[in-house]
Design a protein around this motif. Sequence first.
Motif, PDB file in Angstrom:
ATOM      1  N   GLU A   1    -102.254  -0.712  92.948  1.00  0.00           N
ATOM      2  CA  GLU A   1    -103.047   0.317  93.623  1.00  0.00           C
ATOM      3  C   GLU A   1    -102.517   0.638  95.011  1.00  0.00           C
ATOM      4  OE1 GLU A   1    -106.961  -1.271  93.573  1.00  0.00           O
ATOM      5  OE2 GLU A   1    -107.298  -0.817  91.453  1.00  0.00           O
ATOM      6  N   GLY A   2    -101.481  -0.087  95.447  1.00  0.00           N
ATOM      7  CA  GLY A   2    -100.873   0.193  96.737  1.00  0.00           C
ATOM      8  C   GLY A   2    -101.274  -0.734  97.858  1.00  0.00           C
ATOM      9  N   HIS A   3    -102.052  -1.803  97.567  1.00  0.00           N
ATOM     10  CA  HIS A   3    -102.417  -2.754  98.609  1.00  0.00           C
ATOM     11  C   HIS A   3    -101.236  -3.663  98.945  1.00  0.00           C
ATOM     12  CE1 HIS A   3    -106.320  -1.855  96.589  1.00  0.00           C
ATOM     13  NE2 HIS A   3    -106.773  -1.852  97.824  1.00  0.00           N
ATOM     14  N   PRO A   4    -100.952  -3.892 100.217  1.00  0.00           N
ATOM     15  CA  PRO A   4     -99.935  -4.893 100.586  1.00  0.00           C
ATOM     16  C   PRO A   4    -100.370  -6.269 100.075  1.00  0.00           C
ATOM     17  CG  PRO A   4    -100.540  -3.532 102.477  1.00  0.00           C
ATOM     18  CD  PRO A   4    -101.544  -3.251 101.405  1.00  0.00           C
ATOM     19  N   VAL A   5     -99.410  -7.081  99.649  1.00  0.00           N
ATOM     20  CA  VAL A   5     -99.730  -8.394  99.084  1.00  0.00           C
ATOM     21  C   VAL A   5     -99.204  -9.494  99.998  1.00  0.00           C
ATOM     22  CG1 VAL A   5     -99.513  -9.912  97.089  1.00  0.00           C
ATOM     23  CG2 VAL A   5     -99.597  -7.429  96.757  1.00  0.00           C
ATOM     24  N   CYS A   6    -100.074 -10.438 100.316  1.00  0.00           N
ATOM     25  CA  CYS A   6     -99.701 -11.597 101.127  1.00  0.00           C
ATOM     26  C   CYS A   6     -99.734 -12.847 100.253  1.00  0.00           C
ATOM     27  CB  CYS A   6    -100.671 -11.761 102.299  1.00  0.00           C
ATOM     28  SG  CYS A   6    -100.289 -13.175 103.367  1.00  0.00           S
ATOM     29  N   TYR A   7     -98.611 -13.571 100.212  1.00  0.00           N
ATOM     30  CA  TYR A   7     -98.519 -14.803  99.422  1.00  0.00           C
ATOM     31  C   TYR A   7     -98.660 -16.013 100.349  1.00  0.00           C
ATOM     32  CZ  TYR A   7     -96.835 -11.993  95.515  1.00  0.00           C
ATOM     33  OH  TYR A   7     -96.730 -11.075  94.498  1.00  0.00           O
ATOM     34  N   ASN A   8     -99.378 -17.026  99.870  1.00  0.00           N
ATOM     35  CA  ASN A   8     -99.585 -18.263 100.618  1.00  0.00           C
ATOM     36  C   ASN A   8     -99.266 -19.449  99.714  1.00  0.00           C
ATOM     37  OD1 ASN A   8    -101.262 -17.089 103.078  1.00  0.00           O
ATOM     38  ND2 ASN A   8    -102.118 -16.215 101.211  1.00  0.00           N
TER      39      ASN A   8
ATOM     40  N   GLN B   1    -104.541 -11.118  98.715  1.00  0.00           N
ATOM     41  CA  GLN B   1    -104.093 -12.472  99.048  1.00  0.00           C
ATOM     42  C   GLN B   1    -103.817 -13.242  97.757  1.00  0.00           C
ATOM     43  OE1 GLN B   1    -103.670 -14.315 101.901  1.00  0.00           O
ATOM     44  NE2 GLN B   1    -104.790 -13.293 103.552  1.00  0.00           N
ATOM     45  N   VAL B   2    -102.622 -13.816  97.651  1.00  0.00           N
ATOM     46  CA  VAL B   2    -102.275 -14.692  96.528  1.00  0.00           C
ATOM     47  C   VAL B   2    -102.033 -16.083  97.097  1.00  0.00           C
ATOM     48  CG1 VAL B   2    -100.649 -15.170  94.663  1.00  0.00           C
ATOM     49  CG2 VAL B   2    -101.229 -12.795  95.237  1.00  0.00           C
ATOM     50  N   THR B   3    -102.803 -17.060  96.646  1.00  0.00           N
ATOM     51  CA  THR B   3    -102.683 -18.429  97.149  1.00  0.00           C
ATOM     52  C   THR B   3    -102.249 -19.361  96.027  1.00  0.00           C
ATOM     53  OG1 THR B   3    -104.378 -18.070  98.834  1.00  0.00           O
ATOM     54  CG2 THR B   3    -103.885 -20.349  98.244  1.00  0.00           C
ATOM     55  N   ASP B   4    -101.117 -20.022  96.230  1.00  0.00           N
ATOM     56  CA  ASP B   4    -100.551 -20.960  95.260  1.00  0.00           C
ATOM     57  C   ASP B   4    -101.024 -22.372  95.619  1.00  0.00           C
ATOM     58  OD1 ASP B   4     -99.056 -22.444  93.517  1.00  0.00           O
ATOM     59  OD2 ASP B   4     -97.103 -21.823  94.283  1.00  0.00           O
ATOM     60  N   LEU B   5    -101.787 -22.993  94.730  1.00  0.00           N
ATOM     61  CA  LEU B   5    -102.328 -24.327  94.998  1.00  0.00           C
ATOM     62  C   LEU B   5    -101.418 -25.452  94.501  1.00  0.00           C
ATOM     63  CD1 LEU B   5    -106.136 -23.843  94.203  1.00  0.00           C
ATOM     64  CD2 LEU B   5    -104.923 -23.602  96.369  1.00  0.00           C
ATOM     65  N   LYS B   6    -100.261 -25.105  93.955  1.00  0.00           N
ATOM     66  CA  LYS B   6     -99.370 -26.144  93.429  1.00  0.00           C
ATOM     67  C   LYS B   6     -98.849 -27.040  94.546  1.00  0.00           C
ATOM     68  CE  LYS B   6     -95.330 -26.805  90.481  1.00  0.00           C
ATOM     69  NZ  LYS B   6     -94.271 -26.131  89.683  1.00  0.00           N
TER      70      LYS B   6
ATOM     71  N   MET C   1    -110.984  -7.431 105.130  1.00  0.00           N
ATOM     72  CA  MET C   1    -109.553  -7.145 105.100  1.00  0.00           C
ATOM     73  C   MET C   1    -108.895  -7.565 103.793  1.00  0.00           C
ATOM     74  SD  MET C   1    -108.441  -5.470 107.598  1.00  0.00           S
ATOM     75  CE  MET C   1    -108.853  -4.955 109.266  1.00  0.00           C
ATOM     76  N   VAL C   2    -109.642  -8.251 102.928  1.00  0.00           N
ATOM     77  CA  VAL C   2    -109.078  -8.714 101.660  1.00  0.00           C
ATOM     78  C   VAL C   2    -109.784  -8.024 100.502  1.00  0.00           C
ATOM     79  CG1 VAL C   2    -108.705 -10.689 100.145  1.00  0.00           C
ATOM     80  CG2 VAL C   2    -108.408 -10.940 102.615  1.00  0.00           C
ATOM     81  N   ALA C   3    -109.027  -7.257  99.725  1.00  0.00           N
ATOM     82  CA  ALA C   3    -109.598  -6.579  98.562  1.00  0.00           C
ATOM     83  C   ALA C   3    -109.752  -7.540  97.388  1.00  0.00           C
ATOM     84  CB  ALA C   3    -108.715  -5.406  98.154  1.00  0.00           C
TER      85      ALA C   3
END
Length: 459
Positions: free
Chosen positions: A196-203, A254-259, A284-286
Amino acid sequence: VHLSLSPLPCEQPAFSLFLFVILQLIHIYLHILTNPFAAFLHRFHLGLSHSMENPHSPISIPEASPKPYKKSFVTTLMEAASLRSPFKEDTYFTSHLKASEKKALQELKDKLMASYGPDGECTMWGIPLLAEDEKADVVLLKFLRARDFRVLDSFRMLEKCLAWRKEFKADSVGEEDLGFKELEGVVAYMHGYDREGHPVCYNAYGVFKDKDMYERIFGDEEKLNKFLRWRIQVLERGISLLHFKPGGINSIIQVTDLKDMPKRELRVASNQILSLFQDNYPEMVARKIFINVPWYFSVLYSMFGPFLTQRTKSKFVISREGHAAETLYKFIRPEDVPVQYGGLSRPNDLQKPASEFTVKGGEKVNIQIEGIEAGATITWDLVVGGWDLEYSAEFVPNKEDSYTIAVEKPRKLSPTEEAIRNSYTSKESGKLVLSVDNTSSRRKKVAAYRYTVRKSTLE
């Protein structure tokens, strides 16, 4: 090309409460992993078979397929945890507001004007909040919605945020060199956009399981504060990509990797990050996507879920280990998903669009790339989420008396294998056939590929 087959920032109290519980659940990991039975279930693989046929599709389904199996209680709970109504982001059109919400917006503007005056310094993310324009309305509505349109509470939150941004020098943090080159693109980073065009932040904080790395970054209070400033820098850079416009893109993913995330060690840092985000970055987080989540985390979420509002639940996506690509593809195109999560995106890579397809259990897919001329060089990327299948590539010449060339011999790819990238220069015209053999598995898998053909410069 022919395919053939043969057999966050926190918006409301409930949102904040859930993030707090998320952190507490993360802290439980070590205790659960010390239980042998839990460790066994943690490694237990659950598959899923699916069968359907569409005679008009270029993908046909084999007559024989693996027998369906009865879902376990744990599987049912985990699937229930992932079911939710699609999140509908606010449009920020004032014409869509209720009468009471419009009144609250005007009252908040009046309070700001009374407090700062017409010439007062009251800006946020480069937007003058006292200006009568749509960008200012978007920012003010974020604070109002974070406090359920309670004007006084929203005003207090806004005042504290303005004071914090001035003291923290948040407006200039995006340009600072904080010296965390080793963390860029690893721990927290902006990467691409969702569908949809949202910027993605990976953690991903798994690197901090290394004690030396942990000491270098969090060894004392000064180092911790510097890390927090760097983490805010990443977020501010993401926010700079937003439109702050009604009907536009006004929040990030926001994508959060719990590994491998160290739980106890990061408790202080994670709590401070959460506090900064919830106090100063409302709405700020969709969507918040958790990947590589242990099964017991999902079960606990499914039990806690009924106590959350539908709006809050709709923002969260829980994906268990081994299903990162399958989950991320629902929201992000494969060419925008990093290779470590089952996508095709590599650093400094051209974002050429990819073709998506599925590999059902018990099937073998052949991707045929035809029309390759003599002397041309073809380069391809291919990935299957959670691989655990056999892959091969061969070049088939057009001439009947020519031999098929094994470009890549059949080999089994592990579940953690990243996307394949290879190239081949043909000596004669023909086609390239990429094969993925999933006949030994019952699990349907998402997949994607792309290619480029560069013709020979020789006459």
